[in-house]
Design a protein around this motif. Structure first.
Motif, PDB file in Angstrom:
ATOM      1  N   LEU A  79      71.959  54.547  31.369  1.00  0.00           N
ATOM      2  CA  LEU A  79      70.910  55.211  32.026  1.00  0.00           C
ATOM      3  C   LEU A  79      69.590  55.402  31.212  1.00  0.00           C
ATOM      4  O   LEU A  79      68.546  55.359  31.881  1.00  0.00           O
ATOM      5  N   LEU A  80      69.350  55.324  29.932  1.00  0.00           N
ATOM      6  CA  LEU A  80      68.338  55.477  29.329  1.00  0.00           C
ATOM      7  C   LEU A  80      67.670  54.046  29.320  1.00  0.00           C
ATOM      8  O   LEU A  80      66.329  53.998  29.259  1.00  0.00           O
ATOM      9  N   SER A  81      68.370  52.937  29.268  1.00  0.00           N
ATOM     10  CA  SER A  81      67.822  51.571  29.568  1.00  0.00           C
ATOM     11  C   SER A  81      67.310  51.464  30.771  1.00  0.00           C
ATOM     12  O   SER A  81      66.092  50.592  30.900  1.00  0.00           O
ATOM     13  N   THR A  82      67.846  52.060  31.727  1.00  0.00           N
ATOM     14  CA  THR A  82      67.002  51.846  33.099  1.00  0.00           C
ATOM     15  C   THR A  82      65.592  52.719  33.163  1.00  0.00           C
ATOM     16  O   THR A  82      64.692  52.348  33.408  1.00  0.00           O
ATOM     17  N   ARG A  83      65.789  53.861  32.364  1.00  0.00           N
ATOM     18  CA  ARG A  83      64.680  54.564  32.141  1.00  0.00           C
ATOM     19  C   ARG A  83      63.642  53.702  31.428  1.00  0.00           C
ATOM     20  O   ARG A  83      62.320  53.975  31.753  1.00  0.00           O
ATOM     21  N   VAL A  84      63.840  53.274  30.117  1.00  0.00           N
ATOM     22  CA  VAL A  84      63.057  52.422  29.350  1.00  0.00           C
ATOM     23  C   VAL A  84      62.327  51.372  30.271  1.00  0.00           C
ATOM     24  O   VAL A  84      61.224  51.074  30.226  1.00  0.00           O
ATOM     25  N   ASP A  85      63.284  50.770  31.172  1.00  0.00           N
ATOM     26  CA  ASP A  85      62.859  49.552  32.095  1.00  0.00           C
ATOM     27  C   ASP A  85      61.768  50.019  32.991  1.00  0.00           C
ATOM     28  O   ASP A  85      60.899  49.250  33.419  1.00  0.00           O
ATOM     29  N   LEU A  86      61.900  51.506  33.486  1.00  0.00           N
ATOM     30  CA  LEU A  86      61.031  51.822  34.565  1.00  0.00           C
ATOM     31  C   LEU A  86      59.623  52.204  33.927  1.00  0.00           C
ATOM     32  O   LEU A  86      58.624  51.839  34.179  1.00  0.00           O
ATOM     33  N   THR A  87      59.780  52.686  32.535  1.00  0.00           N
ATOM     34  CA  THR A  87      58.459  52.955  31.634  1.00  0.00           C
ATOM     35  C   THR A  87      57.694  51.457  31.533  1.00  0.00           C
ATOM     36  O   THR A  87      56.814  51.480  31.726  1.00  0.00           O
ATOM     37  N   ARG A  88      58.433  50.617  31.131  1.00  0.00           N
ATOM     38  CA  ARG A  88      58.003  49.254  30.892  1.00  0.00           C
ATOM     39  C   ARG A  88      57.388  48.701  32.234  1.00  0.00           C
ATOM     40  O   ARG A  88      56.129  48.080  32.164  1.00  0.00           O
ATOM     41  N   GLU A  89      58.006  49.007  33.321  1.00  0.00           N
ATOM     42  CA  GLU A  89      57.425  48.438  34.537  1.00  0.00           C
ATOM     43  C   GLU A  89      56.064  49.168  34.919  1.00  0.00           C
ATOM     44  O   GLU A  89      55.087  48.254  35.215  1.00  0.00           O
ATOM     45  N   ARG A  90      56.115  50.172  34.482  1.00  0.00           N
ATOM     46  CA  ARG A  90      54.741  51.008  34.823  1.00  0.00           C
ATOM     47  C   ARG A  90      53.622  50.683  34.046  1.00  0.00           C
ATOM     48  O   ARG A  90      52.490  50.405  34.176  1.00  0.00           O
ATOM     49  N   GLN A  91      54.187  50.220  32.500  1.00  0.00           N
ATOM     50  CA  GLN A  91      53.263  49.907  31.746  1.00  0.00           C
ATOM     51  C   GLN A  91      52.776  48.478  32.143  1.00  0.00           C
ATOM     52  O   GLN A  91      51.530  48.188  31.870  1.00  0.00           O
ATOM     53  N   ASN A  92      53.629  47.629  32.556  1.00  0.00           N
ATOM     54  CA  ASN A  92      53.392  46.179  32.671  1.00  0.00           C
ATOM     55  C   ASN A  92      52.257  46.154  34.269  1.00  0.00           C
ATOM     56  O   ASN A  92      51.516  45.548  34.214  1.00  0.00           O
ATOM     57  N   GLN A  93      52.572  47.207  35.063  1.00  0.00           N
ATOM     58  CA  GLN A  93      51.611  47.519  36.416  1.00  0.00           C
ATOM     59  C   GLN A  93      50.162  47.930  35.648  1.00  0.00           C
ATOM     60  O   GLN A  93      49.329  47.342  36.292  1.00  0.00           O
ATOM     61  N   ALA A  94      50.354  48.768  34.740  1.00  0.00           N
ATOM     62  CA  ALA A  94      49.014  49.168  34.357  1.00  0.00           C
ATOM     63  C   ALA A  94      48.228  48.107  33.630  1.00  0.00           C
ATOM     64  O   ALA A  94      46.949  48.014  33.694  1.00  0.00           O
ATOM     65  N   LEU A  95      49.026  47.268  32.915  1.00  0.00           N
ATOM     66  CA  LEU A  95      48.627  45.998  32.222  1.00  0.00           C
ATOM     67  C   LEU A  95      47.907  45.121  33.392  1.00  0.00           C
ATOM     68  O   LEU A  95      46.650  44.647  33.004  1.00  0.00           O
ATOM     69  N   LEU A  96      48.640  44.924  34.324  1.00  0.00           N
ATOM     70  CA  LEU A  96      48.218  43.894  35.350  1.00  0.00           C
ATOM     71  C   LEU A  96      47.024  44.580  35.909  1.00  0.00           C
ATOM     72  O   LEU A  96      45.969  43.831  36.162  1.00  0.00           O
ATOM     73  N   ALA A  97      46.764  45.947  36.426  1.00  0.00           N
ATOM     74  CA  ALA A  97      45.648  46.315  36.893  1.00  0.00           C
ATOM     75  C   ALA A  97      44.544  46.197  36.137  1.00  0.00           C
ATOM     76  O   ALA A  97      43.359  45.858  36.592  1.00  0.00           O
ATOM     77  N   ARG A 101      39.488  43.297  34.689  1.00  0.00           N
ATOM     78  CA  ARG A 101      38.594  42.501  33.669  1.00  0.00           C
ATOM     79  C   ARG A 101      38.419  41.290  34.127  1.00  0.00           C
ATOM     80  O   ARG A 101      37.374  40.547  34.119  1.00  0.00           O
ATOM     81  N   ALA A 102      39.407  40.788  35.280  1.00  0.00           N
ATOM     82  CA  ALA A 102      38.957  39.290  35.851  1.00  0.00           C
ATOM     83  C   ALA A 102      37.852  39.586  36.657  1.00  0.00           C
ATOM     84  O   ALA A 102      36.878  38.703  36.839  1.00  0.00           O
ATOM     85  N   ARG A 103      37.923  40.771  37.574  1.00  0.00           N
ATOM     86  CA  ARG A 103      36.623  40.831  38.356  1.00  0.00           C
ATOM     87  C   ARG A 103      35.187  40.914  37.587  1.00  0.00           C
ATOM     88  O   ARG A 103      34.485  40.488  37.937  1.00  0.00           O
ATOM     89  N   GLN A 104      35.474  41.569  36.546  1.00  0.00           N
ATOM     90  CA  GLN A 104      34.333  42.110  35.719  1.00  0.00           C
ATOM     91  C   GLN A 104      34.203  40.612  35.120  1.00  0.00           C
ATOM     92  O   GLN A 104      32.723  40.307  35.219  1.00  0.00           O
ATOM     93  N   GLN A 105      34.761  39.772  34.599  1.00  0.00           N
ATOM     94  CA  GLN A 105      34.326  38.518  34.359  1.00  0.00           C
ATOM     95  C   GLN A 105      33.830  37.655  35.422  1.00  0.00           C
ATOM     96  O   GLN A 105      32.924  36.942  34.963  1.00  0.00           O
ATOM     97  N   LEU A 106      34.283  37.748  36.621  1.00  0.00           N
ATOM     98  CA  LEU A 106      33.563  36.806  37.757  1.00  0.00           C
ATOM     99  C   LEU A 106      32.440  37.351  37.924  1.00  0.00           C
ATOM    100  O   LEU A 106      31.524  36.393  38.029  1.00  0.00           O
ATOM    101  N   ARG A 107      32.058  38.756  37.992  1.00  0.00           N
ATOM    102  CA  ARG A 107      30.728  39.084  38.086  1.00  0.00           C
ATOM    103  C   ARG A 107      29.793  38.804  37.038  1.00  0.00           C
ATOM    104  O   ARG A 107      28.786  38.158  37.413  1.00  0.00           O
ATOM    105  N   LEU A 108      30.241  38.893  35.866  1.00  0.00           N
ATOM    106  CA  LEU A 108      29.569  38.432  34.533  1.00  0.00           C
ATOM    107  C   LEU A 108      29.313  36.997  34.584  1.00  0.00           C
ATOM    108  O   LEU A 108      28.220  36.291  34.605  1.00  0.00           O
ATOM    109  N   GLN A 109      30.204  36.268  35.116  1.00  0.00           N
ATOM    110  CA  GLN A 109      30.188  34.535  35.382  1.00  0.00           C
ATOM    111  C   GLN A 109      29.226  34.245  36.476  1.00  0.00           C
ATOM    112  O   GLN A 109      28.251  33.413  36.121  1.00  0.00           O
ATOM    113  N   GLN A 110      29.096  35.056  37.371  1.00  0.00           N
ATOM    114  CA  GLN A 110      28.328  34.541  38.628  1.00  0.00           C
ATOM    115  C   GLN A 110      26.723  35.149  38.045  1.00  0.00           C
ATOM    116  O   GLN A 110      25.945  34.373  38.295  1.00  0.00           O
ATOM    117  N   THR A 111      26.737  36.323  37.409  1.00  0.00           N
ATOM    118  CA  THR A 111      25.280  36.639  36.632  1.00  0.00           C
ATOM    119  C   THR A 111      24.768  35.498  35.900  1.00  0.00           C
ATOM    120  O   THR A 111      23.717  35.247  35.632  1.00  0.00           O
TER     121      THR A 111
END
Length: 429
Positions: free
Chosen positions: A332-350, A355-365
């Motif tokens: 149960l706790l491992s499942t909870r930790v996995d969900l927490t990590r999933e949320r953290q991974n999603q936040a990291l990907l977002a 950053r990629a979009r900002q880098q693209l705009r900066l590159q275009q500039t």
């Protein structure tokens, strides 16, 4: 007619049911029995080596290496030996009895130095006196005072009333417990079976009880583990993400301790259950008949041994259930930790996407600035060239040429930059 080839184990498996037959015993005789647990880590053939030495002393054929049982007449006595999983058994048989059958026992005929050199620890030792029944009424008080140090006796008529067995299941001053068997025409084989059952009941009773001290020692340990599990489960209800690694570490450590304890104790509890079942079967085989005023072997066993075995069984089940509960909480706790990590991974990907979009705009500039800079330098070069041409009196104005060159150069630089970027993107993919 010849049969197909036999299975390699056919003869061995067929003869297994004939192995370790009971000794034929004719009253009167004395029997001494000794069960030894070998030293921890010692080779299993130590008892066999001692037996081979004894056989050579009396000029009898020695047992072969790897033997699990042996029976021979050594002259002054008969000897039977059996090797079991956890212990070895020696049975010495001497014909005849004195007025006191326990005054001089069968064990006394063995060489003293050989007895002292026997490897292992004694787990059970018994003297049995097999004597004819004289038909006199059974005087329990007299028997107790004469042979059993005044202890309370128990026993019964056995084998359909063909014999009477009496004992106190206590260890006497010489380190042996005692059995008195009054024979009323059982026959040698039947007498041997009765004696073997009595000895096995006493021996396996003690072997089964080896798990009882372990069960008592294990009880407070399991209680502490159960409290720790309850505390972790309570903390798990309202814990935050920062608390999850700490709780998982506590659960992992608890799971390791529980599994380690269960692995150490599983064999002892399983062996106790097996020994207890053998005791019950041997009591069934005795076919006891009650003697007025005397507790039977079954009653004694059920009153003393059964509660201890129930304790061992309950402790084994409690340990197994604790292991399962820890595993469920860990999952149960491992499942909870996995969900927490999933949320953290999603936040990291977002975050990476932003950053990629900002880098693209900066590159275009940067690309736009690069086009302007390159255009500035190229137009500057064209301006120098146009000024030089205008000094040669050609009909060209350098400012006009420079003005026309600006949009042309800018367009060429822009399209060249885009072409290079697209080629690089294709190469990356």
């Amino acid at each position: 007619m010849s049969l197909p080839a036999s299975h390699p184990l056919r003869v061995e498996l067929n003869d297994e049911v004939h192995a370790r037959p009971p000794e034929a015993l004719a009253p009167p005789c004395r029997i001494s029995h000794l069960a030894l647990i070998p030293p921890e880590g010692a080779p299993r053939d130590q008892a066999l080596s001692a037996l081979q030495d004894l056989a050579r002393r009396y000029g009898a054929p020695a047992p072969e290496a790897g033997s699990a049982h042996y029976s021979a007449d050594l002259g002054p006595f008969r000897l039977k030996w059996e090797r079991h999983t956890e212990f070895s058994r020696f049975m010495v048989i001497v014909p005849g009895v004195a007025a006191d059958p326990f005054a001089t026992t069968a064990f006394n005929v063995l060489p003293a130095d050989w007895i002292e050199a026997l490897p292992g620890q004694v787990i059970a030792a018994q003297h049995v006196a097999l004597v004819p029944d004289d038909g006199a009424p059974l005087d329990l008080a007299a028997l107790s005072a004469r042979y059993f140090a005044g202890n309370h006796l128990l026993g019964a008529e056995v084998s359909g009333g063909r014999a009477t067995a009496v004992t106190d299941f206590r260890i006497q001053a010489d380190g042996f417990s005692r059995f008195l068997l009054l024979d009323r025409g059982t026959g040698e084989r039947q007498a041997g079976r009765i004696v073997q059952r009595l000895l096995e009941i006493d021996t396996y009773r003690v072997m089964a009880l080896l798990a009882f001290p372990l069960a008592r020692e294990l009880s407070p340990v399991l209680a502490a583990h159960e409290r720790e599990l309850a505390a972790v489960a309570d903390a798990l209800v309202g814990c935050g993400e920062n608390d999850e690694p700490v709780l998982l570490d506590r659960l992992t450590r608890l799971a390791a301790e529980t599994e380690s304890g269960e692995a150490r104790n599983r064999y002892r509890f399983a062996a106790a259950a097996a020994y207890y079942e053998i005791v019950q079967r041997r009591i069934e085989d005795l076919r006891e008949g009650r003697i007025e005023g005397m507790q039977t072997v079954r009653e004694f066993t059920e009153r003393r041994l059964a509660p201890a075995m129930n304790t061992c069984l309950a402790m084994a089940q409690r340990q197994e259930m604790l292991s399962q509960r820890v595993a469920r909480a860990t999952q149960l706790l491992s499942t909870r930790v996995d969900l927490t990590r999933e949320r953290q991974n999603q936040a990291l990907l977002a975050s990476m996407d932003r950053r990629a979009r900002q880098q693209l705009r900066l590159q275009q500039t940067v690309e736009g600035l690069s086009v302007a800079a390159i255009t500035y330098y190229v137009v500057g070069l064209i301006a120098y060239a146009a000024k030089a041409v205008s000094d040669t009196r050609l009909p060209l104005r350098d400012d006009v040429v420079t003005g026309i060159a600006v949009p042309v150069v800018a367009a060429l630089v822009y399209f060249a930059t885009r072409r290079v970027r697209r080629r690089m993107e294709r190469e990356d993919t």
